[in-house]
Scaffold this active site. Structure first.
Site, mmCIF file in Angstrom:
data_model
loop_
_atom_site.group_PDB
_atom_site.id
_atom_site.type_symbol
_atom_site.label_atom_id
_atom_site.label_comp_id
_atom_site.label_asym_id
_atom_site.label_seq_id
_atom_site.Cartn_x
_atom_site.Cartn_y
_atom_site.Cartn_z
ATOM 1 N N TYR A 288 0.917 -1.351 0.060
ATOM 2 C CA TYR A 288 -0.207 0.025 -0.030
ATOM 3 C C TYR A 288 0.639 1.479 -0.034
ATOM 4 O O TYR A 288 1.361 1.500 0.848
ATOM 5 C CB TYR A 288 -0.907 -0.136 1.292
ATOM 6 C CG TYR A 288 -2.137 -1.016 1.400
ATOM 7 C CD1 TYR A 288 -2.265 -1.991 0.271
ATOM 8 C CD2 TYR A 288 -2.419 -1.233 2.603
ATOM 9 C CE1 TYR A 288 -3.036 -2.706 0.608
ATOM 10 C CE2 TYR A 288 -3.576 -1.964 2.592
ATOM 11 C CZ TYR A 288 -3.799 -2.891 1.542
ATOM 12 O OH TYR A 288 -4.866 -3.895 1.719
ATOM 13 N N ARG B 185 -16.207 -0.083 -1.330
ATOM 14 C CA ARG B 185 -15.287 1.104 -1.856
ATOM 15 C C ARG B 185 -15.957 2.260 -2.092
ATOM 16 O O ARG B 185 -15.683 3.130 -2.987
ATOM 17 C CB ARG B 185 -14.545 0.725 -3.080
ATOM 18 C CG ARG B 185 -13.755 -0.487 -3.017
ATOM 19 C CD ARG B 185 -13.331 -0.963 -4.276
ATOM 20 N NE ARG B 185 -12.748 -2.623 -3.961
ATOM 21 C CZ ARG B 185 -13.326 -3.802 -3.805
ATOM 22 N NH1 ARG B 185 -14.617 -3.667 -3.970
ATOM 23 N NH2 ARG B 185 -12.478 -4.731 -3.441
ATOM 24 N N SER C 119 -21.825 3.417 0.350
ATOM 25 C CA SER C 119 -22.066 4.374 1.523
ATOM 26 C C SER C 119 -22.881 5.256 1.820
ATOM 27 O O SER C 119 -23.043 5.974 2.778
ATOM 28 C CB SER C 119 -20.404 4.960 1.595
ATOM 29 O OG SER C 119 -20.611 6.033 0.534
#
Length: 334
Positions: free
Chosen positions: A58, A213, A217
């Site tokens: 990452y 992702r 939401s």
């Protein structure tokens, strides 16, 4: 709010009911605010979040160093409670392209040595190969992690995105604490075979992508422009008709959330929490306000009628598009 705890399987530690997935603070979701990322990490620790999830790839080490910085600055009590889960093995070139996965025993130990240095810790709490290396038997990779456990460099062995057969082979080699895998209202593929297998073997689940992702939401809109380096610009679920279809599912979910006086994100996270005490959702908050919203899911109780309404609004298999582009789907087991 009192943070509940959940077990990472029968051989793993107790962790907070929600974990923090830190990838977005360093990679794949466009630019991140370093100061806000550190503030969010500290806010999570202060709220009682103990599980911090990262990968050595990452930001090519950036994420581990960020977590290390946050841990060094945290009060001793919070630092000691923190459990760091690290994925390793993904190979990338300087231009950021993906080159495959390396699960060879010598590579496992090399990756671990670098992670320990970047994190500034003397052990990694949960260590796992990010994706199965097709050229190395899982027994060899897990065996190498087991050697790190014996020497005190790793506490628990995890798995990531593997199928039932690989899980069984790994568990026959060494105790496995948990499987990290995508699981959400619109990514329910583990329910048929993988989840029954982990439950049979006493292996926990750390569920990533619980908000797909950001797609479910409640904050993502059809007209949103994704910045350079944002993975979602290539994700099938965020494209054209797929996106419009999926956002319609979100609106159906929004009606249920509004009836309960909670946000879409909170009801989506609460749904994952409702699936069992052996499942720990990872939330990918990059900002303190999003973290606060996610933590609010711990106070949401879904009754039988709520679960039935959610199932009707977003039934299994309702999402349009795969969860990864085709090239990445090829590295996943089912």
């Amino acid at each position: 709010m009192t943070m509940r705890t959940r077990p990472l399987g029968t051989t793993g530690p107790l962790v907070s009911a929600l974990g923090l997935g830190c990838m977005g603070m360093s990679a794949l979701y466009g630019e991140a605010d370093r100061a806000e990322s550190l503030a969010t990490l500290h806010a999570a620790l202060e709220a009682g979040v103990t599980l911090l999830d990262t990968g050595d790839f990452y930001g090519m080490g950036h994420n581990e160093m960020l977590i290390g910085e946050a841990l060094r600055a945290a009060p001793a009590a919070r630092r000691e409670q923190a459990l760091v889960s690290v994925k390793f093995g993904a190979l990338r070139s300087p231009d950021g392209s993906w080159l495959g996965y390396d699960g060879r025993p010598a590579a496992v130990k090399n990756f671990a040595a670098l992670s320990l240095q970047r994190l500034g810790v003397d052990h990694i709490d949960v260590y796992r190969l990010a994706r199965l290396d097709p050229d190395v038997p899982i027994e060899e990779t897990v065996g190498a992690i087991a050697e790190l456990v014996e020497k005190g460099y790793v506490r628990h062995i995890g798995l990531s995105e593997v199928g039932a057969e690989t899980i069984r082979r790994a568990a026959a080699t060494a105790p496995i604490s948990d499987l990290q895998i995508e699981y959400s209202l619109i990514s329910r593929g583990i329910e048929e075979e993988i989840l029954p297998t982990t439950r049979e073997l006493g292996i926990g689940i750390t569920a990533y992508g619980v908000l797909s992702r950001g797609l479910i939401s409640g904050h993502f809109t059809a007209g949103r422009q994704l910045g350079p380096g944002d993975f979602r610009a290539m994700s099938p679920r965020f494209q054209g008709d797929n996106l419009r279809h999926n956002l319609n599912l979100v609106e159906a979910l929004r009606k249920i959330a509004e009836q309960k006086g909670v946000s879409v994100a909170q009801i989506a996270i609460a749904w994952v929490l409702s699936r069992g005490e052996d499942i720990v959702p990872l939330v990918g908050a990059r900002r303190r306000d999003r973290l606060t919203e996610a933590l609010g899911a711990l106070g949401v109780t879904l009754e039988t009628a709520d679960l039935a309404a959610i199932e009707e609004a977003v039934p299994a298999g309702a999402a349009a598009g795969d969860r990864y582009p085709a090239a990445q789907m090829a590295h996943l087991e089912s």
